[in-house]
Design a protein around this motif. Structure first.
Motif, PDB file in Angstrom:
ATOM      1  N   ARG A   1      -0.313  95.688 -35.356  1.00 27.26           N
ATOM      2  CA  ARG A   1       0.555  94.570 -35.756  1.00 27.26           C
ATOM      3  C   ARG A   1       0.763  93.622 -34.583  1.00 27.26           C
ATOM      4  NH1 ARG A   1       6.055  96.723 -36.976  1.00 27.26           N
ATOM      5  NH2 ARG A   1       5.522  97.801 -35.048  1.00 27.26           N
ATOM      6  N   LEU A   2       1.087  94.201 -33.420  1.00 24.81           N
ATOM      7  CA  LEU A   2       1.320  93.365 -32.240  1.00 24.81           C
ATOM      8  C   LEU A   2       0.034  92.676 -31.820  1.00 24.81           C
ATOM      9  CD1 LEU A   2       3.838  95.236 -32.181  1.00 24.81           C
ATOM     10  CD2 LEU A   2       3.666  95.182 -29.688  1.00 24.81           C
ATOM     11  N   GLN A   3      -1.027  93.449 -31.838  1.00 21.03           N
ATOM     12  CA  GLN A   3      -2.330  92.938 -31.409  1.00 21.03           C
ATOM     13  C   GLN A   3      -2.714  91.708 -32.238  1.00 21.03           C
ATOM     14  OE1 GLN A   3      -4.366  94.395 -28.958  1.00 21.03           O
ATOM     15  NE2 GLN A   3      -5.957  92.877 -29.264  1.00 21.03           N
TER      16      GLN A   3
ATOM     17  N   ALA B   1      -0.715  96.235 -26.754  1.00 21.88           N
ATOM     18  CA  ALA B   1      -1.620  95.160 -27.155  1.00 21.88           C
ATOM     19  C   ALA B   1      -2.417  94.751 -25.931  1.00 21.88           C
ATOM     20  CB  ALA B   1      -0.829  93.967 -27.700  1.00 21.88           C
TER      21      ALA B   1
ATOM     22  N   ARG C   1       7.610  86.945 -30.150  1.00 21.70           N
ATOM     23  CA  ARG C   1       7.170  87.485 -31.437  1.00 21.70           C
ATOM     24  C   ARG C   1       6.837  88.976 -31.321  1.00 21.70           C
ATOM     25  NH1 ARG C   1       2.171  85.641 -35.228  1.00 21.70           N
ATOM     26  NH2 ARG C   1       2.890  86.648 -37.146  1.00 21.70           N
ATOM     27  N   LEU C   2       6.153  89.356 -30.235  1.00 24.00           N
ATOM     28  CA  LEU C   2       5.800  90.764 -30.079  1.00 24.00           C
ATOM     29  C   LEU C   2       7.055  91.614 -29.897  1.00 24.00           C
ATOM     30  CD1 LEU C   2       2.503  90.895 -27.990  1.00 24.00           C
ATOM     31  CD2 LEU C   2       2.902  90.332 -30.374  1.00 24.00           C
TER      32      LEU C   2
ATOM     33  N   ILE D   1       5.623  92.913 -21.027  1.00 23.42           N
ATOM     34  CA  ILE D   1       4.500  92.066 -21.426  1.00 23.42           C
ATOM     35  C   ILE D   1       4.123  91.096 -20.328  1.00 23.42           C
ATOM     36  CG2 ILE D   1       5.857  90.196 -22.449  1.00 23.42           C
ATOM     37  CD1 ILE D   1       3.883  90.193 -24.791  1.00 23.42           C
TER      38      ILE D   1
ATOM     39  N   PHE E   1       8.562  92.235 -33.243  1.00 30.56           N
ATOM     40  CA  PHE E   1       7.821  93.283 -33.953  1.00 30.56           C
ATOM     41  C   PHE E   1       8.232  94.665 -33.478  1.00 30.56           C
ATOM     42  CE2 PHE E   1       4.550  90.249 -35.429  1.00 30.56           C
ATOM     43  CZ  PHE E   1       4.398  90.743 -36.711  1.00 30.56           C
TER      44      PHE E   1
ATOM     45  N   ALA F   1       0.574  94.039 -23.402  1.00 33.92           N
ATOM     46  CA  ALA F   1       1.911  94.580 -23.656  1.00 33.92           C
ATOM     47  C   ALA F   1       1.861  96.080 -23.410  1.00 33.92           C
ATOM     48  CB  ALA F   1       2.332  94.299 -25.092  1.00 33.92           C
TER      49      ALA F   1
ATOM     50  N   ALA G   1      -0.439  88.546 -31.775  1.00 36.02           N
ATOM     51  CA  ALA G   1      -0.725  87.798 -30.553  1.00 36.02           C
ATOM     52  C   ALA G   1      -2.029  87.035 -30.694  1.00 36.02           C
ATOM     53  CB  ALA G   1      -0.797  88.754 -29.368  1.00 36.02           C
TER      54      ALA G   1
END
Lengths: 651, 376
Positions: free
Chosen positions: A261-263, A289, A616-617, A596, A620, A279, A266
């Protein structure tokens, strides 16, 4: 008085003894010869029929059974690399009457590239004569049909169903995942040829390469009954044979630390940019990520690359194959400042509440040229927290000058700068953490070998000789978040054994702590970093309304020169002259779960370009599902509107 | 008719005179010559009718023959004098290889002297038995325990170094050469049995600590070739198919399908015995084996008729080492022994070991030369 009389040589006795032994030896040799003859009689008379049949061209052939490659899943179990059945064309040299004619025939059918024939021929000759060598991977239906009608003209050429590698998410996470490609000549020198008999694809980069041994599995084999043409038959002369079969053992599955999801979030935000994001979970070094854009589709390699595809990947000025997260070497810009502050406290050259006057420039006695602050009018009187919050350059010029380059070098080394972090894939760069000793060795020219005080001042704000990789920056940020506790970054956290089905968690690897002599130092610097996202800080916009605490630092690095081999292009130049945007952060500040580092090449300001990605990350990672959905909806609505203008509050 | 006979007789006498003038032994030379003929004929087939290979082998024979004739001229006393020096030189070169030898195919065996590249371990095949024979020459036999110890050390040090290179085949042959010298010098029976008894724990230690993985794999594969049908088991399986399918009479010259269709690996070198078996059958192999038996027994006969301890010991041990050579190779090819890279002497393609072998025969002839009957 001699106790033992010296023995005298008895020539006749010796002669007799020798003859005796020689006779015995001759007898034994004759016996040996007769034993050999007995063995030959067994092979050539008693078992003659059996061996004659095998040699007659009606023989048992051994066919390797390649193992299924282990799967690769993300930390939540989303599959990132799978095996999918496909058909490939294989040539078995010992069954081909005329290799040149066969290859030319296949080229005439448009199944091979004519330019490739010489290479293929070399490949085929290199492998053992009884091994099938793939000449074309992943045939489509039309190609299958084209070959099938002419199959009888090509003895020794077969269509083999094989498992090929499939990456369902295409380019997502490609630099962490890596890819597989055809076993090359260089690979063959390293690989065990027995274990790779029948295996077409081998890991070439990323996790696919570094965990090759886990993923590959063990090759099995089966005996086949074949006739003189090499075709498979079930019986020979009405007789059936007991044929052996040893099943292959599939490779082990890998669970990555990556959170898909994070990957992909981004990656989506960085579409069209040249950028890198790393991250990390500070509590164990798990890389959540690992983004480097632009990426490429790893599925291409498993199919065999066409010339056009090759050019598009390797000659592309955007360098999609280049892993910016591990290999990209950038000036750190102001992101180095929190670490510089830690160094100042460690060596007791400054106290948290000591102030410096910032008139907008810094002067070194005896040097005409002043070092300018990004804020022309200056920041006035600043202490450490304010210096970090407003990214005051003058404060850090002065601090670096007091520390001196070698103390800076020694201290930052303990955060992992200037070294590879030891992440479990290949290719990581060390970047440069300069020192006087470094400069003596780095330059051939004597005049260039001296370290000047001015060099140290540039380093104070992350310019000059100091460079970092996004990986190092993320690792150092995670270290800051953990108050000095360091973990080696890793991409694989668990391995599932193919035989037992057991999932084995790998223990995090603890590194030496970063240097610290007073626990309160961390609080001061982290407090400064928290101020960065508060009103008056350089990244206030991106984190407005975040329900968790964030510690961060923005950075901007001059992109001074064109990349090597790049042509002058006026249209592109304007973009490529812009500064690199950098950003580091971790959250929640008290109990960090994610750290990050973001670098956007020629992205302008860290606060406006790089910080929203981190936001955003973090959402999440840290928000409960319903709040996250709300945030995502808000974000999508914002994207609908025109681009938000850059915040003037940035450095 | 009578004229013809006398002509033939004259030719014979003339040949005999020439041989005796050159210090050569007629019967031994005949045996070697016949094996050389077998070699050239079968190599033509094994190399898929390649004249260059046959030509190259023929020129190596010629070179080796010249070496043999030259060595045969050396006085026995000179050989004895040279023995310890040759041994010392060999040891120094072995150490040099260990330090800065060239790595080829994963093993460090070659020494490059600029103008020539060679394996010092080859020297040891002759230097070790020569040293042993020299050492026992003046000492009362059977050797005392101390002397046995000295000899054992002199043998085991080079063997250890060579095995470490790793070159198990050559180590085995060098060790065998020394062991044969020791046996022929009258090593007491109790020691012989003692060594055999000690072999079991030694083998265990070697298995556990000394052998390389690939060597261990070879032993495992020998026990059960189907264990590794894609790897070294393939050699054994294919060579047995070749021999077995030859039957009593063979498939005929140039007709061996295993050999001609390249199923048989290393068919010109280590596995040439299987080519003979496939094309000439049981009959061909038995003839070759009897040729070897003839050469070996002639060597031993020459050894027993030698006049002093040095001559006897060196001649006997060289002859027996030759026998070991034959057995290790044929045993491997027929599946009786594990795969150890030892060529079939005088028949396999290759130059280095041939020169060493022929030099050995030269020594055998030199120490038996009649004119040095009166000694000491």
């Amino acid at each position: 008085m001699l106790k033992k009389k010296k023995r005298i040589k008895d020539h006749h006795g010796e002669q007799r003894m020798f003859t005796q032994r020689a006779v015995v030896a001759t007898g034994l040799i004759a016996l040996g010869i007769f034993a050999l003859i007995a063995r030959l009689v067994w092979l050539q008379v008693v078992r003659y029929e059996y061996f004659a049949e095998q040699a007659q061209g009606n023989r048992v052939r051994i066919e390797p059974l390649p193992p299924g490659r282990g799967l690769i899943l993300d930390r939540t179990g989303v599959p990132l690399a799978l095996n999918a059945p496909s058909f490939q064309l294989e040539i078995t040299r010992e069954q081909v009457p005329n290799l040149d004619a066969t290859l030319a025939g296949l080229a005439a059918l448009n199944l091979l590239d004519r330019e490739n024939i010489a290479n293929l021929k070399r490949d085929i000759k290199r492998r053992r004569s009884f091994e099938g060598v793939p000449v074309k991977l992943s045939l489509n239906e039309e190609e299958l049909a084209r070959f099938a009608v002419r199959q009888q003209d090509f003895p020794g050429v077969e269509i083999k169903p094989r498992l090929s590698r499939k990456y369902p998410l295409s380019a997502s996470g490609v630099h962490a995942l890596g890819y597989v490609g055809i076993v090359s000549e260089a690979d063959q020198k390293i690989l065990d040829s027995d274990e790779y008999a029948g295996t077409t694809l081998v890991g070439k980069a990323g996790v696919e390469k570094s965990y090759e041994q886990e993923l590959h599995g063990k090759t099995g084999y089966q005996q086949l009954l074949v006739n003189a043409q090499g075709r498979r038959v079930d019986t020979l002369g009405g007789k059936t044979y007991a044929l052996e079969r040893k099943e292959p053992t599939a490779g082990n599955d890998l669970y990555l630390t990556i959170d898909e999801r994070l990957q992909s979030a981004a990656e989506e935000m960085l579409h069209g940019e040249r950028a890198a994001v790393v991250a990390i979970d500070p509590n164990n070094g798990d890389v959540l990520a690992l983004v480097s854009t632009p990426g490429f589709d790893p599925n291409l390699f498993g199919r065999g690359l066409s010339h056009a595809q090759y050019l598009d990947l390797y000659e592309n000025p955007e360098q999609p194959m280049y892993d910016r997260a591990l290999k990209g070497v950038y000036p750190s810009g102001s992101t180095i400042k929190p670490f510089m502050a830690m160094a100042g406290l460690y060596y007791n050259v400054i106290a948290p509440l000591d102030t410096r006057m910032c008139p907008g420039y810094f002067r070194l006695p005896g040097v005409n040229r002043p070092w300018l602050d990004w804020e022309k009018k200056g920041h006035g009187s600043v202490n450490m927290v304010k210096a970090i919050k407003t990214s005051c350059d003058v404060y850090f010029y002065s601090l670096a000058n007091t520390l001196g380059v070698d103390r800076i070098h020694d201290y930052l080394t303990s955060f992992g700068f200037g070294q590879t972090t030891g992440i479990d894939i290949e290719g990581e760069k060390k970047a440069t953490l300069p020192s006087t000793a470094w400069r003596r060795q780095a330059f051939k020219d004597k005049a260039m070998q001296t370290w000047y005080p001015g060099d140290t001042i540039n380093i104070g704000i992350g310019q000059g000789f100091l460079t970092v990789t996004p990986m190092q920056l993320a690792h150092a940020t995670a270290t800051m978040a953990m108050h000095g506790k360091r973990f080696q970054p890793r991409l694989v956290h668990a391995i599932r054994d193919a035989i037992t089905g057991e999932k084995r968690e790998l223990a995090p690897i603890v590194l030496d702590d970063a240097k610290s002599n007073d626990a309160s130092n961390w609080d001061v610097v982290i407090n400064g970093m928290q101020e960065v996202v508060k009103p008056g800080g350089t990244a206030v916009v991106a984190f407005s309304g975040a329900p968790y605490t964030v510690a961060a630092k923005t950075g901007t690095a001059q992109a001074f020169s064109l990349a090597k081999g790049q042509k002058y292009n006026a249209a592109q130049l304007s973009k490529r002259m812009k500064d690199h945007a950098l950003f580091i952060a971790f959250a929640p500040a008290e109990q960090p779960k994610i750290a990050i580092a973001v670098v956007v090449e020629n992205g302008g300001h860290g606060g406006s370009t790089a910080a929203p990605i981190a936001r955003r990350l973090f959402d999440f990672m840290l928000l409960p599902p319903e709040q996250l959905a709300e945030q995502e909806a808000k974000r999508a609505a914002k994207m609908q509107k025109a681009q938000v203008a850059a915040t003037p509050g940035d450095e | 008719m009578e004229l013809d006979t006398s002509h033939a007789q004259r030719t014979l006498t003339w040949t005999a005179r020439l041989l005796s003038a050159l210090q050569l032994d007629g019967p031994l030379l005949t045996g070697i010559g016949l094996l050389a003929v077998v070699s050239l004929v079968i190599l033509y087939s094994a190399s898929s009718a390649s004249w260059p290979v046959v030509g190259s082998q023929a020129s190596k024979f010629a070179l080796a023959l010249v070496v043999m004739i030259i060595v045969a001229q050396l006085p026995s006393r000179l050989l004895m004098l040279a023995a310890p020096w040759l041994y010392g030189l060999g040891l120094v070169l072995l150490l040099a290889v260990m330090v800065k030898g060239e790595v080829s195919l994963g093993a460090q065996r070659w020494l490059n002297l600029g103008f020539v590249r060679f394996q010092p371990s080859e020297i040891m095949k002759i230097a070790v038995p020569l040293f042993c024979a020299w050492y026992v020459h003046d000492r009362p036999l059977p050797p005392s325990l101390f002397n046995i110890g000295v000899l054992a050390l002199a043998i085991l040090v080079p063997v250890g170094i060579i095995a470490k290179q790793p070159d198990l085949g050559t180590a085995l042959l060098v060790g065998a050469a020394g062991a044969m010298a020791l046996l022929l010098s009258g090593l007491q029976k109790r020691y012989i049995f003692g060594v055999f008894a000690a072999l079991i724990p030694t083998a265990w230690i070697a298995w556990a600590y000394l052998l390389h993985d690939y060597q261990r794999q070879r032993v495992l594969t020998f026990m059960d070739p189907s264990n590794d049908p894609l790897g070294s088991g393939y050699h054994i399986i294919q060579s047995q198919i070749a021999i077995g399918s030859g039957g009593i009479f063979g498939k005929g010259y140039l007709n061996g399908s295993q050999a001609q269709l390249a199923y048989l690996p290393e068919r010109s070198t280590d596995f040439i015995f299987a080519v003979i078996g496939e094309e000439w059958g049981l009959i061909g192999l038995v003839i070759v084996l009897f040729l070897y038996l003839f050469v070996i027994s002639r060597c031993l006969f020459l050894a027993t008729s030698a006049q002093d301890t040095f001559a006897r010991t060196i001649a006997g041990s060289l002859g027996l080492t030759f026998a070991v050579y034959v057995f290790v190779n044929t045993g491997m090819v027929t599946g009786l022994l594990p795969v150890v890279g030892v060529p079939l002497p005088l028949i396999s393609y290759g130059g280095t070991s041939m020169v060493t072998l022929m030099a050995g025969f030269g020594i055998l002839m030199a120490v038996n030369a009649k004119r040095r009957l009166v000694g000491h």
